[in-house]
Write a protein that holds these residues in place. Structure first.
Motif, mmCIF file in Angstrom:
data_model
loop_
_atom_site.group_PDB
_atom_site.id
_atom_site.type_symbol
_atom_site.label_atom_id
_atom_site.label_comp_id
_atom_site.label_asym_id
_atom_site.label_seq_id
_atom_site.Cartn_x
_atom_site.Cartn_y
_atom_site.Cartn_z
ATOM 1 N N GLU A 108 0.800 -1.224 0.000
ATOM 2 C CA GLU A 108 0.000 0.000 0.000
ATOM 3 C C GLU A 108 0.834 1.275 0.000
ATOM 4 N N ASN A 109 0.281 2.284 -0.687
ATOM 5 C CA ASN A 109 0.875 3.619 -0.703
ATOM 6 C C ASN A 109 2.346 3.617 -1.100
ATOM 7 N N THR A 110 2.691 2.751 -2.063
ATOM 8 C CA THR A 110 4.048 2.733 -2.602
ATOM 9 C C THR A 110 3.991 3.070 -4.083
ATOM 10 N N VAL A 111 5.108 3.493 -4.619
ATOM 11 C CA VAL A 111 5.146 3.854 -6.040
ATOM 12 C C VAL A 111 4.699 2.698 -6.932
ATOM 13 N N PRO A 112 5.178 1.449 -6.723
ATOM 14 C CA PRO A 112 4.706 0.364 -7.584
ATOM 15 C C PRO A 112 3.196 0.154 -7.524
ATOM 16 N N ALA A 113 2.580 0.355 -6.356
ATOM 17 C CA ALA A 113 1.128 0.188 -6.232
ATOM 18 C C ALA A 113 0.386 1.233 -7.048
ATOM 19 N N PHE A 114 0.884 2.464 -7.059
ATOM 20 C CA PHE A 114 0.229 3.517 -7.839
ATOM 21 C C PHE A 114 0.416 3.299 -9.337
ATOM 22 N N ILE A 115 1.601 2.859 -9.725
ATOM 23 C CA ILE A 115 1.845 2.570 -11.140
ATOM 24 C C ILE A 115 0.952 1.429 -11.604
ATOM 25 N N LYS A 116 0.793 0.413 -10.760
ATOM 26 C CA LYS A 116 -0.076 -0.717 -11.099
ATOM 27 C C LYS A 116 -1.508 -0.255 -11.305
ATOM 28 N N ALA A 117 -1.986 0.629 -10.433
ATOM 29 C CA ALA A 117 -3.353 1.135 -10.552
ATOM 30 C C ALA A 117 -3.543 1.895 -11.865
ATOM 31 N N VAL A 118 -2.562 2.694 -12.228
ATOM 32 C CA VAL A 118 -2.634 3.422 -13.500
ATOM 33 C C VAL A 118 -2.621 2.443 -14.666
ATOM 34 N N GLU A 119 -1.775 1.436 -14.572
ATOM 35 C CA GLU A 119 -1.700 0.410 -15.622
ATOM 36 C C GLU A 119 -3.039 -0.295 -15.799
ATOM 37 N N LEU A 120 -3.735 -0.550 -14.697
ATOM 38 C CA LEU A 120 -5.035 -1.207 -14.768
ATOM 39 C C LEU A 120 -6.088 -0.337 -15.440
ATOM 40 N N GLY A 121 -5.960 0.983 -15.259
ATOM 41 C CA GLY A 121 -6.904 1.898 -15.892
ATOM 42 C C GLY A 121 -7.808 2.646 -14.940
ATOM 43 N N VAL A 122 -7.370 2.834 -13.683
ATOM 44 C CA VAL A 122 -8.189 3.612 -12.747
ATOM 45 C C VAL A 122 -8.307 5.048 -13.233
ATOM 46 N N THR A 123 -9.337 5.726 -12.757
ATOM 47 C CA THR A 123 -9.481 7.145 -13.064
ATOM 48 C C THR A 123 -8.873 8.007 -11.968
ATOM 49 N N THR A 124 -8.767 7.436 -10.750
ATOM 50 C CA THR A 124 -8.277 8.214 -9.612
ATOM 51 C C THR A 124 -7.374 7.358 -8.728
ATOM 52 N N LEU A 125 -6.287 7.974 -8.246
ATOM 53 C CA LEU A 125 -5.415 7.346 -7.259
ATOM 54 C C LEU A 125 -5.765 7.907 -5.885
ATOM 55 N N ASN A 176 1.819 7.061 -22.977
ATOM 56 C CA ASN A 176 0.824 7.857 -23.701
ATOM 57 C C ASN A 176 -0.588 7.583 -23.191
ATOM 58 N N LEU A 177 -0.752 7.671 -21.861
ATOM 59 C CA LEU A 177 -2.028 7.397 -21.211
ATOM 60 C C LEU A 177 -2.733 8.692 -20.845
ATOM 61 N N PRO A 178 -4.037 8.639 -20.644
ATOM 62 C CA PRO A 178 -4.762 9.836 -20.209
ATOM 63 C C PRO A 178 -4.365 10.204 -18.782
ATOM 64 N N PRO A 179 -4.510 11.463 -18.400
ATOM 65 C CA PRO A 179 -4.155 11.871 -17.032
ATOM 66 C C PRO A 179 -5.024 11.171 -16.001
ATOM 67 N N VAL A 180 -4.502 11.055 -14.802
ATOM 68 C CA VAL A 180 -5.231 10.426 -13.710
ATOM 69 C C VAL A 180 -5.507 11.477 -12.631
ATOM 70 N N ARG A 181 -6.621 11.313 -11.934
ATOM 71 C CA ARG A 181 -6.958 12.213 -10.846
ATOM 72 C C ARG A 181 -6.337 11.698 -9.541
ATOM 73 N N TYR A 182 -6.339 12.581 -8.521
ATOM 74 C CA TYR A 182 -5.844 12.208 -7.203
ATOM 75 C C TYR A 182 -6.890 12.514 -6.135
ATOM 76 N N ASN A 183 -7.084 11.566 -5.246
ATOM 77 C CA ASN A 183 -7.927 11.740 -4.070
ATOM 78 C C ASN A 183 -6.985 11.699 -2.870
ATOM 79 N N ILE A 184 -6.684 12.869 -2.314
ATOM 80 C CA ILE A 184 -5.630 13.011 -1.304
ATOM 81 C C ILE A 184 -6.240 13.128 0.087
ATOM 82 N N GLU A 185 -5.974 12.125 0.909
ATOM 83 C CA GLU A 185 -6.498 12.169 2.273
ATOM 84 C C GLU A 185 -5.479 12.775 3.226
#
Length: 302
Positions: free
Chosen positions: A45-62, A154-163
């Motif tokens: 959780e909350n590591t760079v590889p986890a965020f990259i994986k989420a983007v790779e999957l196609g999430v709209t928000t991290l 060349n992916l679309p931008p992703v949003r951030y939900n910052i707690e």
């Protein structure tokens, strides 16, 4: 050529099927799929590889959490200390539960924090999580790594939900006072991020009230895990937030409809099992926060 009733019926069925498939596809076109702490079910959780994986999957928000270091740098971490659940001390020994509060991030420099491993230990809550030796990153590291990955692929931008993790009991002990904490975050996001592509969320309404009063242009999400009526929570907040984000067990279809009738988006957390994901989808939520964003994406694409 003679057109038979059977032929016309076949054409009608094909047309209706096409329309149904199109409608099903469009049904979730605007759903905000959020990777909780990156993709916690898949990577630490909350590591760079986890965020990259989420983007790779196609999430709209991290979705991510913040803590503050001794030097007032913004660190991506759910807790303001090294959790006993998955943290390993620099000497290689696991953090014990009774000792975790002594590993206070607010009293450590980032160089000290980097010596802790937060990804190698088995976490029974996530048995399929890939293990790796990894440290907690600064928010700047995450933003830079994600931006580079998006550009390279060349992916679309992703949003951030910052707690912003903040609590009265932790004031000046585990984090700055709310106003200083909120200002620290604001100064970072206006310098380093596109503020139209993010929102701030917090269980601590003092943080949200500070942003609302001083920076009303920032989109805000009220995090809720209590059983008070929704109207009471909004009254306690003192204004209408753009997003109401509560534990999904606290919702039903009527509550979702009422919130949306007030102009409030509904994005529950943390929805992990397929049947629960389908249930909240049927309620018509605006987004889903999940440790397994892959499950959400697979469900809405079927």
């Amino acid at each position: 050529m003679k057109i038979t009733n059977t032929f016309l019926s076949a054409i009608l069925i094909l047309s209706l099927t096409h329309c149904q498939l199109k409608n099903d596809t469009m049904k979730y076109a605007n759903l905000d799929v959020q990777g909780h702490r990156g993709a916690r079910g898949l990577l630490p959780e909350n590591t760079v590889p986890a965020f990259i994986k989420a983007v790779e999957l196609g999430v709209t928000t991290l979705e991510l959490d913040l803590a503050v270091t001794k030097n007032h740098e913004l660190l991506v971490s759910h807790d303001p200390f090294m959790s006993h659940k998955f943290s390993t001390s620099p000497d290689g020994s696991p953090i014990e539960k009774e000792d975790e509060l002594n590993h206070n991030i607010y009293q450590m420099t980032y160089e000290e924090i980097k010596a802790y491993d937060v990804g190698s230990r088995f976490e029974k809550q996530f048995p399929n999580q890939e293990k790796m030796a990894i440290h907690k990153p600064l928010l700047k590291e995450v933003i830079d790594a994600v931006n580079k990955y998006i550009k390279d692929k060349n992916l679309p931008p992703v949003r951030y939900n910052i707690e912003i993790k903040c609590d009265p009991a932790g004031d000046s002990l585990y984090h700055p006072l709310p106003a200083a904490y909120a200002q620290l975050v604001y100064d970072f996001i206006v310098e380093e991020m596109d503020t139209t592509q993010l929102n701030i969320q917090s269980f601590d309404f003092r943080i949200l009230q500070y942003f609302h009063e001083n920076y009303p242009e920032i989109k805000l999400a009220a995090l809720v895990e209590n059983t008070l009526p929704i109207e009471d929570n909004i009254a306690n907040l003192g204004f209408t937030p753009e997003i109401y984000s509560c534990y999904y067990h606290l919702l039903d279809s009527e509550k979702v409809s009422w919130l949306q009738s007030q102009g409030i988006q509904v994005i529950p957390w943390t929805v992990n099992e397929t049947e629960d994901i389908q249930r909240v989808l049927d309620w018509g939520v605006d987004g889903i926060i999940s440790d397994y964003p892959n499950r959400v994406l697979e469900l809405i694409s079927n």
